[in-house]
Design a protein around this motif. Structure first.
Motif, short mmCIF file in Angstrom:
data_model
loop_
_atom_site.label_atom_id
_atom_site.label_comp_id
_atom_site.label_asym_id
_atom_site.label_seq_id
_atom_site.Cartn_x
_atom_site.Cartn_y
_atom_site.Cartn_z
N HIS A 154 0.70 -1.33 0.17
CA HIS A 154 0.05 0.15 -0.05
C HIS A 154 0.84 1.34 0.07
O HIS A 154 0.21 2.23 0.28
N GLY A 155 2.13 1.09 -0.34
CA GLY A 155 2.88 2.41 -0.54
C GLY A 155 2.32 3.50 -1.36
O GLY A 155 2.51 4.66 -1.05
N ALA A 156 2.10 3.11 -2.61
CA ALA A 156 1.60 4.05 -3.47
C ALA A 156 0.46 4.55 -3.02
O ALA A 156 0.36 5.73 -3.23
N ALA A 157 -0.46 3.78 -2.45
CA ALA A 157 -1.78 4.49 -1.96
C ALA A 157 -1.50 5.35 -0.86
O ALA A 157 -2.13 6.61 -0.78
N MET A 158 -0.62 5.10 0.01
CA MET A 158 -0.09 5.97 1.14
C MET A 158 0.47 7.25 0.61
O MET A 158 -0.01 8.35 1.32
N SER A 159 1.21 7.07 -0.34
CA SER A 159 1.85 8.56 -0.87
C SER A 159 0.78 9.39 -1.63
O SER A 159 0.85 10.29 -1.48
N ARG A 160 -0.31 8.64 -2.25
CA ARG A 160 -1.48 9.33 -2.87
C ARG A 160 -2.40 10.03 -1.98
O ARG A 160 -2.66 11.22 -2.12
N ILE A 161 -2.37 9.66 -0.80
CA ILE A 161 -3.12 10.15 0.15
C ILE A 161 -2.48 11.28 0.85
O ILE A 161 -3.22 12.45 0.93
N ALA B 125 -0.21 13.04 -0.85
CA ALA B 125 -0.29 13.86 -1.95
C ALA B 125 -1.59 14.85 -1.94
O ALA B 125 -1.69 16.01 -2.24
N TYR B 126 -2.85 14.03 -1.84
CA TYR B 126 -4.13 14.71 -1.62
C TYR B 126 -3.93 16.01 -0.75
O TYR B 126 -4.69 16.86 -0.62
N GLY B 127 -3.40 15.76 0.37
CA GLY B 127 -3.37 16.74 1.54
C GLY B 127 -2.41 17.75 1.18
O GLY B 127 -2.63 18.94 1.73
N LEU B 128 -1.32 17.52 0.26
CA LEU B 128 -0.52 18.68 -0.07
C LEU B 128 -1.28 19.49 -1.29
O LEU B 128 -1.09 20.53 -1.48
N VAL B 129 -1.78 18.82 -2.10
CA VAL B 129 -2.37 19.48 -3.35
C VAL B 129 -3.77 19.61 -3.17
O VAL B 129 -4.51 18.43 -3.36
N ARG B 130 -4.42 20.72 -2.84
CA ARG B 130 -5.84 20.90 -2.23
C ARG B 130 -6.76 21.41 -3.37
O ARG B 130 -8.00 21.08 -3.11
N SER B 131 -6.25 21.98 -4.36
CA SER B 131 -7.37 22.38 -5.29
C SER B 131 -7.55 21.72 -6.41
O SER B 131 -6.85 20.77 -6.79
N LYS B 132 -8.88 21.53 -6.64
CA LYS B 132 -9.56 20.78 -7.91
C LYS B 132 -9.00 21.14 -9.15
O LYS B 132 -8.67 20.26 -10.14
N TRP B 133 -8.32 22.39 -9.44
CA TRP B 133 -7.46 22.80 -10.69
C TRP B 133 -6.13 22.15 -10.52
O TRP B 133 -5.91 21.91 -11.97
N TRP B 134 -5.74 21.50 -9.73
CA TRP B 134 -4.29 20.98 -9.68
C TRP B 134 -4.39 19.28 -9.35
O TRP B 134 -3.14 18.83 -9.22
N LEU B 135 -5.33 18.80 -9.68
CA LEU B 135 -5.27 17.27 -9.35
C LEU B 135 -4.64 16.56 -10.49
O LEU B 135 -4.01 15.64 -9.95
N TRP B 136 -4.19 17.12 -11.36
CA TRP B 136 -3.52 16.37 -12.32
C TRP B 136 -2.09 16.44 -11.83
O TRP B 136 -1.28 15.58 -12.19
N PRO C 129 2.49 13.00 -10.06
CA PRO C 129 3.68 13.22 -9.75
C PRO C 129 4.30 13.54 -8.44
O PRO C 129 5.32 13.28 -7.93
N VAL C 130 3.27 14.16 -7.79
CA VAL C 130 3.62 14.56 -6.26
C VAL C 130 3.70 13.41 -5.55
O VAL C 130 4.54 13.24 -4.49
N ALA C 131 2.73 12.29 -5.78
CA ALA C 131 2.88 11.06 -5.26
C ALA C 131 4.24 10.23 -5.29
O ALA C 131 4.88 9.62 -4.50
N TRP C 132 4.66 10.45 -6.67
CA TRP C 132 5.78 9.76 -7.09
C TRP C 132 6.93 10.44 -6.30
O TRP C 132 7.98 9.88 -5.78
#
Length: 157
Positions: free
Chosen positions: A81-88, A90-101, A105-108
């Protein structure tokens, strides 16, 4: 004020000011000491919270279970679950819907540039602080003021 209320208020403050964690220091040419970078994870928007909840529920574990893991279980969790953990995170770091793309890369970058202990601590703190208390207050208020409740219709009030 009881201990649970103090913990709840402390988690609210942490989510408002953010959970800061170090990113690997970068070596910059012509500079003696490396640049120490930090990332701050703040309270996400509702859309991000829904996405975080989906990722967390896909993992199939609870925060209480994760805290009791042995070293082998921790390694298996990170491998699975390391990738899912980093995505979670990343969602805390990137908060805007305009920056979801930017989430992939932030999770990576988090997987490759942040110490695994810091990432795990940020993840656990974030999961511990994220709750539905705010929604419960809204739902209770709506239930109390619902004019279509059967008891109110029968009484005629």
């Amino acid at each position: 004020m009881d201990a649970q209320q103090v913990q709840l208020e402390a988690s609210e403050v942490l989510l408002d000011i953010g959970v800061s964690f170090p990113v690997t220091a970068l070596r910059v040419p012509f500079r003696r000491e490396p640049l120490a970078l930090r990332a701050t994870m703040r309270r996400p928007t509702l859309g991000a919270r829904i996405r975080i909840a989906r990722e967390y529920l896909r993992m199939g574990v609870t925060a209480a279970e994760m805290e009791t893991y042995t070293k082998e279980q921790q390694l298996a969790f990170v491998a699975g679950h390391g990738a899912a953990m980093s995505r979670i995170v990343a969602y805390g770091l990137v908060r805007s819907k305009w920056w979801l793309w930017l989430i992939p890369p932030v999770a990576w970058l988090l997987r490759w540039w942040v110490d695994e202990r810091m990432l795990a601590l940020a993840f656990m703190q974030f999961i511990r602080c994220m709750g539905t208390e705010d929604f419960m207050n809204i739902i209770n208020c709506i239930e109390k003021s619902n004019p279509m409740q059967l008891s109110r219709i029968a009484k005629g009030s």
